[in-house]
Scaffold this motif. Structure first.
Motif, PDB file in Angstrom:
ATOM      1  N   UNK A  53       2.141 -15.271 -11.132  1.00  0.00           N
ATOM      2  CA  UNK A  53       2.013 -14.165 -10.182  1.00  0.00           C
ATOM      3  C   UNK A  53       1.724 -12.824 -10.851  1.00  0.00           C
ATOM      4  N   UNK A  54       1.691 -12.820 -12.174  1.00  0.00           N
ATOM      5  CA  UNK A  54       1.469 -11.561 -12.896  1.00  0.00           C
ATOM      6  C   UNK A  54       0.062 -11.032 -12.635  1.00  0.00           C
ATOM      7  N   UNK A  55      -0.017  -9.741 -12.336  1.00  0.00           N
ATOM      8  CA  UNK A  55      -1.298  -9.091 -12.115  1.00  0.00           C
ATOM      9  C   UNK A  55      -1.583  -8.172 -13.299  1.00  0.00           C
ATOM     10  N   UNK A  56      -2.606  -8.543 -14.056  1.00  0.00           N
ATOM     11  CA  UNK A  56      -2.931  -7.803 -15.272  1.00  0.00           C
ATOM     12  C   UNK A  56      -3.297  -6.361 -14.947  1.00  0.00           C
ATOM     13  N   UNK A  57      -2.756  -5.437 -15.739  1.00  0.00           N
ATOM     14  CA  UNK A  57      -3.029  -4.024 -15.506  1.00  0.00           C
ATOM     15  C   UNK A  57      -3.148  -3.291 -16.834  1.00  0.00           C
ATOM     16  N   UNK A  58      -3.953  -2.234 -16.837  1.00  0.00           N
ATOM     17  CA  UNK A  58      -4.162  -1.406 -18.025  1.00  0.00           C
ATOM     18  C   UNK A  58      -4.528  -2.286 -19.223  1.00  0.00           C
ATOM     19  N   UNK A  59      -3.822  -2.072 -20.325  1.00  0.00           N
ATOM     20  CA  UNK A  59      -4.117  -2.832 -21.538  1.00  0.00           C
ATOM     21  C   UNK A  59      -3.012  -3.838 -21.844  1.00  0.00           C
ATOM     22  N   UNK A  60      -2.234  -4.200 -20.829  1.00  0.00           N
ATOM     23  CA  UNK A  60      -1.106  -5.109 -21.023  1.00  0.00           C
ATOM     24  C   UNK A  60      -1.546  -6.562 -20.876  1.00  0.00           C
ATOM     25  N   UNK A  61      -1.024  -7.425 -21.739  1.00  0.00           N
ATOM     26  CA  UNK A  61      -1.338  -8.849 -21.691  1.00  0.00           C
ATOM     27  C   UNK A  61      -0.032  -9.642 -21.676  1.00  0.00           C
ATOM     28  N   UNK A  62       0.012 -10.652 -20.829  1.00  0.00           N
ATOM     29  CA  UNK A  62       1.193 -11.503 -20.730  1.00  0.00           C
ATOM     30  C   UNK A  62       0.800 -12.932 -21.044  1.00  0.00           C
ATOM     31  N   UNK A  63       1.581 -13.587 -21.886  1.00  0.00           N
ATOM     32  CA  UNK A  63       1.261 -14.955 -22.262  1.00  0.00           C
ATOM     33  C   UNK A  63       2.546 -15.732 -22.501  1.00  0.00           C
ATOM     34  N   UNK A  64       2.405 -17.049 -22.626  1.00  0.00           N
ATOM     35  CA  UNK A  64       3.541 -17.891 -22.968  1.00  0.00           C
ATOM     36  C   UNK A  64       3.992 -17.586 -24.389  1.00  0.00           C
ATOM     37  N   UNK A  65       5.210 -17.972 -24.706  1.00  0.00           N
ATOM     38  CA  UNK A  65       5.740 -17.822 -26.055  1.00  0.00           C
ATOM     39  C   UNK A  65       5.259 -19.020 -26.873  1.00  0.00           C
ATOM     40  N   UNK A  66       4.136 -18.849 -27.558  1.00  0.00           N
ATOM     41  CA  UNK A  66       3.496 -19.958 -28.266  1.00  0.00           C
ATOM     42  C   UNK A  66       4.109 -20.181 -29.639  1.00  0.00           C
ATOM     43  N   UNK A  67       4.127 -21.438 -30.065  1.00  0.00           N
ATOM     44  CA  UNK A  67       4.592 -21.768 -31.401  1.00  0.00           C
ATOM     45  C   UNK A  67       3.533 -21.329 -32.413  1.00  0.00           C
TER      46      UNK A  67
END
Length: 250
Positions: free
Chosen positions: A185-199
């Motif tokens: 449900x995250x809506x990307x905004x500005x220069x922010x990036x959301x991702x899973x916590x990858x190994x």
């Protein structure tokens, strides 16, 4: 109809839940679930599974087999990659113990998300900076109009403080389902990036695939795209454009 756990009769369907593996009935008391969990399991749109105590170990083994196959598939893709930047650590033969440790690490990170480019807090005290990060993360990641409760338990800046760099923030949720819901449900905004916590192996895999994609574009291949599935990229033909997901990761 009897409960598969206590073997006593189940008088009403409202007093039980159904195991997704053996399809047996389990008293709500025997299931050891909260009221909210029971309501979620009974929901027609539910996205989680319930396994009785008898089937839980079977389901765990089956899930482990699926994850094992997924890790091996990623490693095979790396070995067959056309890129020239593959790290030796990615292609060396891994033991079964290495693969199981990778799966365990992925499961450990499953309830986490990582937010990139969130400016460092201007608070002076470390505790106040952490509270400020938590407040801003919740405001950015968790929609205000959500009906169900999604609660981030903690947030941690990754790496040592550096005046010239902005450290990523690891956001820790109560369970993997909440992390997935927040990412979806995250809506990307500005220069922010959301991702899973990858190994580390997943991060290296992403780097290799993105670099190969860039190299192939530079060589004139204009009929390919990057398709992201759960934050993991894959190079696909242009004909699959309609199925392409816009990545949340950088």
């Amino acid at each position: 109809m009897t409960c598969v756990i206590c073997k006593k009769k189940v008088s009403r369907s409202a007093d039980c839940v159904t195991c997704d593996l053996c399809r047996g009935a389990v008293h709500t008391e025997c299931a050891d679930l909260s009221r909210a969990e029971i309501e979620c399991i009974r929901s027609k749109s539910r996205k989680i599974h319930f396994y009785c105590a008898n089937c839980d170990i079977v389901a765990t083994i089956n899930n482990l087999k699926e994850e094992l196959a997924g890790v091996k598939s990623e490693l095979n893709e790396l070995k067959n990659s056309q890129g020239k930047v593959i790290h030796q650590d990615s292609v060396k033969k891994l033991s079964d113990d290495d693969i199981l440790m990778e799966i365990e690490d992925r499961n450990h990170r499953a309830a986490n998300l990582v937010l990139f480019n969130l400016p460092e807090s201007s608070e002076m005290n470390s505790s106040e900076r952490k509270n400020d990060d938590m407040f801003r993360c919740r405001k950015i990641v968790i929609p205000e109009n959500k009906n169900n409760v999604v609660n981030s338990q903690n947030c941690i800046r990754l790496g040592k403080f550096d005046n010239d760099k902005v450290r990523p923030v690891k956001i820790i949720f109560e369970n993997p389902h909440q992390a997935i819901d927040a990412l979806r449900t995250y809506k990307r905004s500005d220069n922010l990036y959301l991702n899973r916590d990858l190994t580390p192996r997943q991060q290296n895999y992403n780097f290799v695939i993105r670099t190969e994609f860039k190299n192939r574009l530079e060589k004139g291949e204009d009929n390919i795209f990057l398709k992201y599935v759960n934050g993991i990229p894959k190079i696909v033909p242009k004909k699959n454009l309609k199925n392409m997901q816009i990545p949340n990761s950088q």
